[in-house]
Design a protein around this motif. Sequence first.
Motif, PDB file in Angstrom:
ATOM      1  N   LYS A 174      -2.648  78.853  -9.454  1.00 36.77           N
ATOM      2  CA  LYS A 174      -2.832  80.060  -8.649  1.00 36.77           C
ATOM      3  C   LYS A 174      -3.823  80.976  -9.366  1.00 36.77           C
ATOM      4  O   LYS A 174      -3.920  80.997 -10.585  1.00 36.77           O
ATOM      5  CB  LYS A 174      -1.511  80.798  -8.442  1.00 36.77           C
ATOM      6  CG  LYS A 174      -0.438  79.956  -7.762  1.00 36.77           C
ATOM      7  CD  LYS A 174      -0.801  79.657  -6.314  1.00 36.77           C
ATOM      8  CE  LYS A 174       0.299  78.853  -5.627  1.00 36.77           C
ATOM      9  NZ  LYS A 174      -0.006  78.555  -4.229  1.00 36.77           N
ATOM     10  N   SER A 175      -4.534  81.759  -8.592  1.00 32.13           N
ATOM     11  CA  SER A 175      -5.558  82.625  -9.174  1.00 32.13           C
ATOM     12  C   SER A 175      -4.956  83.774  -9.955  1.00 32.13           C
ATOM     13  O   SER A 175      -5.580  84.329 -10.848  1.00 32.13           O
ATOM     14  CB  SER A 175      -6.467  83.191  -8.075  1.00 32.13           C
ATOM     15  OG  SER A 175      -5.710  84.037  -7.209  1.00 32.13           O
ATOM     16  N   GLY A 178      -3.043  88.023  -6.575  1.00 32.86           N
ATOM     17  CA  GLY A 178      -2.378  88.435  -5.342  1.00 32.86           C
ATOM     18  C   GLY A 178      -2.160  87.279  -4.385  1.00 32.86           C
ATOM     19  O   GLY A 178      -2.569  86.146  -4.608  1.00 32.86           O
ATOM     20  N   GLY A 179      -1.493  87.573  -3.275  1.00 35.43           N
ATOM     21  CA  GLY A 179      -1.185  86.546  -2.287  1.00 35.43           C
ATOM     22  C   GLY A 179       0.006  85.710  -2.716  1.00 35.43           C
ATOM     23  O   GLY A 179       0.856  86.145  -3.490  1.00 35.43           O
ATOM     24  N   ARG A 180       0.075  84.495  -2.230  1.00 32.10           N
ATOM     25  CA  ARG A 180       1.194  83.609  -2.566  1.00 32.10           C
ATOM     26  C   ARG A 180       1.145  83.248  -4.045  1.00 32.10           C
ATOM     27  O   ARG A 180       0.121  82.851  -4.581  1.00 32.10           O
ATOM     28  CB  ARG A 180       1.151  82.341  -1.711  1.00 32.10           C
ATOM     29  CG  ARG A 180       1.397  82.577  -0.230  1.00 32.10           C
ATOM     30  CD  ARG A 180       1.529  81.248   0.496  1.00 32.10           C
ATOM     31  NE  ARG A 180       2.716  80.517   0.046  1.00 32.10           N
ATOM     32  CZ  ARG A 180       3.904  80.618   0.616  1.00 32.10           C
ATOM     33  NH1 ARG A 180       4.086  81.441   1.620  1.00 32.10           N
ATOM     34  NH2 ARG A 180       4.925  79.901   0.177  1.00 32.10           N
ATOM     35  N   THR A 181       2.270  83.417  -4.687  1.00 33.85           N
ATOM     36  CA  THR A 181       2.337  83.173  -6.127  1.00 33.85           C
ATOM     37  C   THR A 181       3.366  82.108  -6.479  1.00 33.85           C
ATOM     38  O   THR A 181       3.617  81.867  -7.654  1.00 33.85           O
ATOM     39  CB  THR A 181       2.712  84.474  -6.871  1.00 33.85           C
ATOM     40  OG1 THR A 181       3.950  84.971  -6.339  1.00 33.85           O
ATOM     41  CG2 THR A 181       1.643  85.531  -6.705  1.00 33.85           C
ATOM     42  N   TYR A 211      -6.907  85.892 -18.894  1.00 31.57           N
ATOM     43  CA  TYR A 211      -6.493  86.900 -17.918  1.00 31.57           C
ATOM     44  C   TYR A 211      -7.114  86.564 -16.564  1.00 31.57           C
ATOM     45  O   TYR A 211      -8.288  86.188 -16.483  1.00 31.57           O
ATOM     46  CB  TYR A 211      -6.963  88.286 -18.349  1.00 31.57           C
ATOM     47  CG  TYR A 211      -6.003  88.986 -19.273  1.00 31.57           C
ATOM     48  CD1 TYR A 211      -5.013  89.830 -18.778  1.00 31.57           C
ATOM     49  CD2 TYR A 211      -6.073  88.801 -20.645  1.00 31.57           C
ATOM     50  CE1 TYR A 211      -4.126  90.471 -19.629  1.00 31.57           C
ATOM     51  CE2 TYR A 211      -5.198  89.432 -21.504  1.00 31.57           C
ATOM     52  CZ  TYR A 211      -4.226  90.276 -20.986  1.00 31.57           C
ATOM     53  OH  TYR A 211      -3.349  90.896 -21.830  1.00 31.57           O
ATOM     54  N   PRO A 212      -6.351  86.709 -15.478  1.00 34.75           N
ATOM     55  CA  PRO A 212      -6.927  86.501 -14.150  1.00 34.75           C
ATOM     56  C   PRO A 212      -8.094  87.459 -13.927  1.00 34.75           C
ATOM     57  O   PRO A 212      -8.009  88.645 -14.222  1.00 34.75           O
ATOM     58  CB  PRO A 212      -5.767  86.832 -13.203  1.00 34.75           C
ATOM     59  CG  PRO A 212      -4.541  86.622 -14.021  1.00 34.75           C
ATOM     60  CD  PRO A 212      -4.906  87.014 -15.410  1.00 34.75           C
ATOM     61  N   GLY A 213      -9.204  86.919 -13.431  1.00 32.28           N
ATOM     62  CA  GLY A 213     -10.369  87.752 -13.155  1.00 32.28           C
ATOM     63  C   GLY A 213     -11.310  87.934 -14.329  1.00 32.28           C
ATOM     64  O   GLY A 213     -12.369  88.539 -14.183  1.00 32.28           O
ATOM     65  N   LYS A 221      -6.172  77.562 -18.611  1.00 34.30           N
ATOM     66  CA  LYS A 221      -5.208  76.495 -18.833  1.00 34.30           C
ATOM     67  C   LYS A 221      -3.816  77.112 -18.903  1.00 34.30           C
ATOM     68  O   LYS A 221      -3.656  78.248 -19.340  1.00 34.30           O
ATOM     69  CB  LYS A 221      -5.513  75.750 -20.138  1.00 34.30           C
ATOM     70  CG  LYS A 221      -6.867  75.060 -20.147  1.00 34.30           C
ATOM     71  CD  LYS A 221      -7.115  74.387 -21.495  1.00 34.30           C
ATOM     72  CE  LYS A 221      -8.495  73.725 -21.524  1.00 34.30           C
ATOM     73  NZ  LYS A 221      -8.764  73.096 -22.850  1.00 34.30           N
ATOM     74  N   TRP A 222      -2.827  76.333 -18.486  1.00 34.00           N
ATOM     75  CA  TRP A 222      -1.450  76.826 -18.495  1.00 34.00           C
ATOM     76  C   TRP A 222      -0.618  76.052 -19.514  1.00 34.00           C
ATOM     77  O   TRP A 222      -0.747  74.830 -19.647  1.00 34.00           O
ATOM     78  CB  TRP A 222      -0.822  76.684 -17.121  1.00 34.00           C
ATOM     79  CG  TRP A 222      -1.141  77.806 -16.182  1.00 34.00           C
ATOM     80  CD1 TRP A 222      -0.382  78.912 -15.920  1.00 34.00           C
ATOM     81  CD2 TRP A 222      -2.307  77.939 -15.351  1.00 34.00           C
ATOM     82  NE1 TRP A 222      -1.003  79.722 -15.004  1.00 34.00           N
ATOM     83  CE2 TRP A 222      -2.181  79.153 -14.632  1.00 34.00           C
ATOM     84  CE3 TRP A 222      -3.450  77.153 -15.157  1.00 34.00           C
ATOM     85  CZ2 TRP A 222      -3.136  79.591 -13.726  1.00 34.00           C
ATOM     86  CZ3 TRP A 222      -4.406  77.597 -14.268  1.00 34.00           C
ATOM     87  CH2 TRP A 222      -4.247  78.803 -13.555  1.00 34.00           C
ATOM     88  N   THR A 223       0.225  76.780 -20.227  1.00 32.50           N
ATOM     89  CA  THR A 223       1.167  76.171 -21.165  1.00 32.50           C
ATOM     90  C   THR A 223       2.584  76.418 -20.674  1.00 32.50           C
ATOM     91  O   THR A 223       2.952  77.566 -20.408  1.00 32.50           O
ATOM     92  CB  THR A 223       1.010  76.767 -22.583  1.00 32.50           C
ATOM     93  OG1 THR A 223      -0.338  76.570 -23.024  1.00 32.50           O
ATOM     94  CG2 THR A 223       1.973  76.111 -23.553  1.00 32.50           C
ATOM     95  N   ARG A 224       3.340  75.346 -20.555  1.00 32.75           N
ATOM     96  CA  ARG A 224       4.732  75.471 -20.118  1.00 32.75           C
ATOM     97  C   ARG A 224       5.607  75.659 -21.357  1.00 32.75           C
ATOM     98  O   ARG A 224       5.624  74.819 -22.253  1.00 32.75           O
ATOM     99  CB  ARG A 224       5.169  74.233 -19.335  1.00 32.75           C
ATOM    100  CG  ARG A 224       6.612  74.277 -18.845  1.00 32.75           C
ATOM    101  CD  ARG A 224       6.966  72.972 -18.134  1.00 32.75           C
ATOM    102  NE  ARG A 224       8.329  72.989 -17.607  1.00 32.75           N
ATOM    103  CZ  ARG A 224       9.417  72.641 -18.292  1.00 32.75           C
ATOM    104  NH1 ARG A 224       9.287  72.258 -19.568  1.00 32.75           N
ATOM    105  NH2 ARG A 224      10.613  72.677 -17.734  1.00 32.75           N
ATOM    106  N   VAL A 225       6.344  76.773 -21.392  1.00 32.30           N
ATOM    107  CA  VAL A 225       7.224  77.076 -22.529  1.00 32.30           C
ATOM    108  C   VAL A 225       8.662  77.105 -22.027  1.00 32.30           C
ATOM    109  O   VAL A 225       9.004  77.949 -21.194  1.00 32.30           O
ATOM    110  CB  VAL A 225       6.867  78.428 -23.166  1.00 32.30           C
ATOM    111  CG1 VAL A 225       7.779  78.711 -24.364  1.00 32.30           C
ATOM    112  CG2 VAL A 225       5.401  78.467 -23.575  1.00 32.30           C
TER     113      VAL A 225
END
Length: 527
Positions: A174-175, A178-181, A211-213, A221-225
């Motif tokens: 997701k960006s 805003g919008g669907r999260t 940071y978005p934007g 990249k996303w890290t799952r904790v």
Amino acid sequence: MKKNKTLTKIINKGYSQTGASTTKRALKGFIAQSGSPNEDINYNNYTLRQRSRILMASGGIALSAINTNRTNVVGIGLYPKSRIDHEYLGMSLEEAKAWQKNAEREFSLWANKKRTCDAIGVNDFYSMQQLVFTSKLASGDCFGLVKRYEPTKMMPYSLRIHVIEADRVCTPGKSGTGGRTDGRFNGNRVYDGVEVLENGLIEAYHIRSTYPGDLNAGTAKWTRVPAYGKETGLPNVLHVMNSERPDQYRGVPFLAPVVEAVNNIRRYTEAEIMAAIIESFYTAFITTESDATDIPIGEAIPNDEMSISEDDVEYEMGPATTIKLKPGEGVTFGDPKRPTGGFTTFVKAVATHIGAALEIPSDLLEKSFNASYSASRAALLEAWKTFRMRRKWFVSDFCDPIYELWMYEAVARGRLIAPGFFDDPLIRAAYLNCIWIGPSQGMLDPTKEIAAEIMACENGLSTYSDSATRLNGSDWDANMSRLSVENQKLAEVKVESSTVQELINEAIKEGIKSEDSNGTSTESNTK
């Protein structure tokens, strides 16, 4: 043949006659519809965060509301005072005091330096509290990522806390603007970065690397904790937020309910200031039928003071300025009469409503204390009910978990001796018990309020420890220890002073006697 007519009678009952009425003129157009916490909160949080931060950056009431909470809830920091259950642990009172003092000393070793507790080395533990609490109010929530660094000879603890702003916890892909999260991860629902099991339990957090934007930050990249460690059950992520609805997984910015009202005050104030500035300019506009290239009387604004373009259709105003207009042009001004007489009254009225919504009395919000003692004290007491509640929430979300994480490591490394700590949860809870001391509510009339606390203690309605905390945020035990030393020194000084005074008196008497023997009057010498 006559047709039978069925008459339908509409009967209004209960709330259908009041708040739920769809026929009353005042409520016909009041069409309200709410959704799940995910739809109502998470889908709108990006916009609320941006507006909240802009209002804070603009100063005024918005910044006052945030800072007033920060200063009274956290202040210079909440300090832990160990209060172990010595009876359950089988300790004597003296043994418990010694253990508590050692625990506080060890915690200070970790908490008092920037590089020993902050993962990025910017804040000590107490400054970190201010940062987290302020960010939580501005953004709705804030996160503390638990990290481990290699211990050194000078710092035996590996625990570090990395403060993560709300924007960076978001759903993968997701960006974050805003919008669907919401989304899915390994079959689990993800609500704006918070991964939840089928039964609703939080399983993990998804932290974005940028940071978005932020266009210069590179690929996100996303890290799952995981929320908790599998072995210890200790938190890997500290999520600081307040819930206002069931099944809510992200916080709402503190200013969200009053964004419109605060923004209106900001706009009104800016308009009033601009109108007052314009009215203060004394500018003469001269219309002429002569050639527009002629030099105007008195000259226009100097070039080095020009702040707008030199476009032919733009004119600048300034103090004592003369501007020549083109043939046929003229300037007409209304009569603004700024500032208006109702400005202060209007701002105060709106500030009262904002303060009521945020549970901050308007005189505390505006830092204007013009009411009577009774009214000011009532406002302060009412505000402190809220501050104490928010302090309790903050301690539960941030301070207590960190204290627990630190003590696990302190016991495991042998820095603290706590038999049974890892074997029995009741023993562990007995060792972890502590209170957090922060700023007090202050006193409007110290004489009256201290006298009231003394009466409460003497009649068993309060304890000296609680009274010390309420009056000035101090620790009664520490006060007593220090006073015992000070009183001993004071007694020694009094003895020395008494001895000196006796010698002086004797010297005076001897002087009087010698004068008397020489025929001088005692009265004159005394004088």
